[in-house]
Design an enzyme around this catalytic site. Structure first.
Site, PDB file in Angstrom:
ATOM      1  N   LYS A  80       0.840  -1.209   0.000  1.00 48.55           N
ATOM      2  CA  LYS A  80       0.000   0.000   0.000  1.00 48.55           C
ATOM      3  C   LYS A  80       0.878   1.263   0.000  1.00 48.55           C
ATOM      4  O   LYS A  80       0.674   2.159  -0.800  1.00 48.55           O
ATOM      5  CB  LYS A  80      -0.951  -0.003   1.221  1.00 48.55           C
ATOM      6  CG  LYS A  80      -1.898  -1.214   1.219  1.00 48.55           C
ATOM      7  CD  LYS A  80      -2.838  -1.215   2.397  1.00 48.55           C
ATOM      8  CE  LYS A  80      -2.189  -1.523   3.728  1.00 48.55           C
ATOM      9  NZ  LYS A  80      -1.593  -2.886   3.793  1.00 48.55           N
ATOM     10  N   THR A  81       1.858   1.289   0.895  1.00 46.28           N
ATOM     11  CA  THR A  81       2.758   2.451   0.942  1.00 46.28           C
ATOM     12  C   THR A  81       3.549   2.547  -0.359  1.00 46.28           C
ATOM     13  O   THR A  81       3.750   3.632  -0.908  1.00 46.28           O
ATOM     14  CB  THR A  81       3.756   2.291   2.119  1.00 46.28           C
ATOM     15  OG1 THR A  81       3.027   1.894   3.269  1.00 46.28           O
ATOM     16  CG2 THR A  81       4.498   3.575   2.398  1.00 46.28           C
ATOM     17  N   ASP A 125      -1.201   6.381   6.817  1.00 52.81           N
ATOM     18  CA  ASP A 125      -1.262   4.949   7.088  1.00 52.81           C
ATOM     19  C   ASP A 125      -2.206   4.724   8.274  1.00 52.81           C
ATOM     20  O   ASP A 125      -2.387   5.625   9.103  1.00 52.81           O
ATOM     21  CB  ASP A 125       0.156   4.470   7.444  1.00 52.81           C
ATOM     22  CG  ASP A 125       0.295   2.969   7.255  1.00 52.81           C
ATOM     23  OD1 ASP A 125      -0.631   2.343   6.696  1.00 52.81           O
ATOM     24  OD2 ASP A 125       1.331   2.422   7.662  1.00 52.81           O
ATOM     25  N   THR A 174      -5.629  -1.570   7.182  1.00 50.96           N
ATOM     26  CA  THR A 174      -5.797  -3.014   7.188  1.00 50.96           C
ATOM     27  C   THR A 174      -7.267  -3.338   7.473  1.00 50.96           C
ATOM     28  O   THR A 174      -7.677  -4.477   7.390  1.00 50.96           O
ATOM     29  CB  THR A 174      -4.935  -3.643   8.301  1.00 50.96           C
ATOM     30  OG1 THR A 174      -5.159  -2.901   9.502  1.00 50.96           O
ATOM     31  CG2 THR A 174      -3.468  -3.598   7.944  1.00 50.96           C
ATOM     32  N   ARG A 233       6.497  -8.191   1.678  1.00 54.65           N
ATOM     33  CA  ARG A 233       7.374  -7.790   2.804  1.00 54.65           C
ATOM     34  C   ARG A 233       8.009  -9.022   3.440  1.00 54.65           C
ATOM     35  O   ARG A 233       9.189  -9.029   3.778  1.00 54.65           O
ATOM     36  CB  ARG A 233       6.589  -7.006   3.856  1.00 54.65           C
ATOM     37  CG  ARG A 233       7.472  -6.660   5.057  1.00 54.65           C
ATOM     38  CD  ARG A 233       6.765  -5.871   6.129  1.00 54.65           C
ATOM     39  NE  ARG A 233       6.476  -4.530   5.693  1.00 54.65           N
ATOM     40  CZ  ARG A 233       5.396  -3.854   6.043  1.00 54.65           C
ATOM     41  NH1 ARG A 233       4.490  -4.424   6.806  1.00 54.65           N
ATOM     42  NH2 ARG A 233       5.204  -2.632   5.618  1.00 54.65           N
TER      43      ARG A 233
END
Ligand code: ADP
Length: 353
Positions: A80-81, A125, A174, A233
């Site tokens: 997302k980032t 975020d 999330t 990640r």
């Protein structure tokens, strides 16, 4: 493009979510800026999202207008980032990264909004954690690019409308369901990020290994990808861990055997589950006959935070079909029993629990 990262937000994020602690620190400080894809070509997977974005970005450029506000949701580590950074780079604008827990006081959000320049991107975020006051400051900012500021007290109070530059808000969460509907309604684009396929993660692993100058074979990359829980990640973190093993215990190259043996030693199984995931499933099986059991009970028994279990462990266990969510709590699926090599109790067969 310059990324201005908000360290206070990061620190709070890390404190709140101990499971991602080491990788967050490690990647943000050491490798993150090298590894994080900067354009659509190196951003692997999420093809539906990329296609839509390419059109949206092109249209905004041709109209010479800022982009619509966007909301990206999905489990941590799915990009997302990263996609927000790609969007900023493609638009040739700066991105300002912060997170909701660091916007506690009205002046935090007001300060950021007032420091933005036209066309810039504000990335928030964990946007579901914004407090009411911050949300109310954001509504006119998102809709009319104004700040409504109150000066004076009670009867003499006046509302001042301060114009803001036309910016784009990108929110990440999330938990899209926890966003208030007035806030959700102000996003022009809402997109859920999906878990990655093994094929996509193999590409992520190959790319990261190349950047880190780690020797790896395609089969080695695939073996890591298989155990990465559909999450880039995690794939990136495993490349680093397995590469340490490859150097110390083998000849330095990650092939299939090296990857599998190293991941076995790290106690990451063929599904990518780690000790915490297995402890969660075993707990439900051993103490609650496979469930259903409430999330608070599970968290207390594992001495974990409910949020960590919901955000980090559960999404993948549900997606992999090892765990089921029912109105009465969490239940281990027949596949979950099989994966742990356990026999299902005869009472655990109803589909309607
Ligand atoms: P999120 O914001 O969803 O928690 P991030 O954007 O921080 O996730 O991504 C986590 C890590 O995964 C980053 O190190 C990034 O380099 C990598 N990553 C994420 N998405 C992709 C992708 N589509 N292709 C390659 N690497 C990715």
């Amino acid at each position: 493009m310059a990324i201005i990262s908000d360290d206070e937000g990061l620190e709070k994020r890390v404190k709140r979510n101990p499971i991602v602690k080491s990788e967050t620190i490690e990647y943000d400080n050491l490798f993150e800026s090298n590894i994080r894809p900067k354009d659509f070509d190196s951003y692997i997977g999420q093809s539906a999202l990329k296609e839509t974005l390419k059109i949206t970005l092109e249209a905004a450029k041709r109209r010479e207008k800022p982009l619509d506000h966007m909301l990206f949701y999905g489990p941590p580590g799915l990009g997302k980032t990263t996609i927000a950074g790609v969007i900023a780079a493609q638009m040739g604008v700066e991105i300002r990264i912060t997170s909701a827990p660091s916007l506690e006081r009205p002046r935090d959000i007001i300060g950021i909004l007032m420091s933005l320049k036209g066309g810039e991107i504000l990335f928030i975020d964990e946007i579901h954690r914004l407090n009411k006051v911050a949300e109310e400051i954001l509504y006119p900012a998102m809709e009319d690019f104004t700040l409504d500021m109150t000066t004076g007290k009670s009867q003499t109070a006046k509302t001042l409308r301060v114009p803001l530059p036309k910016f784009t808000l990108i929110g990440a969460t999330t938990k899209a369901g926890e966003l208030s509907s007035p806030l959700r309604d102000r996003f022009g684009m809402i997109h859920r990020l999906e878990f990655y396929t093994v094929e996509e993660l193999t590409k992520v692993v190959m790319r990261t290994a190349k950047i880190l100058e780690v020797d790896i074979t395609e089969k080695g990359a695939e073996a890591i990808a298989r155990r990465s829980r559909g999450t880039p990640r995690i794939a990136n973190r495993l490349v680093k861990r397995v590469s340490d093993f490859a150097i110390v215990k083998y000849d330095g190259t990650i092939d299939e055997k090296v990857a599998n043996e190293s991941l076995d030693i790290l106690k990451i199984d063929e599904f990518g589950l780690d000790n915490t995931d297995r402890a969660l499933l075993s707990l439900i099986i051993d103490k609650y006959d496979g469930g259903p059991v409430g999330i608070e009970t599970i968290a207390a028994a594992l001495s974990e935070d409910v949020r960590t279990i919901e955000d980090v462990c559960e999404p993948y266990l549900l997606q992999a079909g090892l765990l089921q969510r029912t109105p009465r709590g969490r239940k281990v699926s027949p596949e979950g029993f099989r994966h742990l090599g356990r026999k299902m109790p005869s009472t655990q067969t109803s589909l309607f629990d």
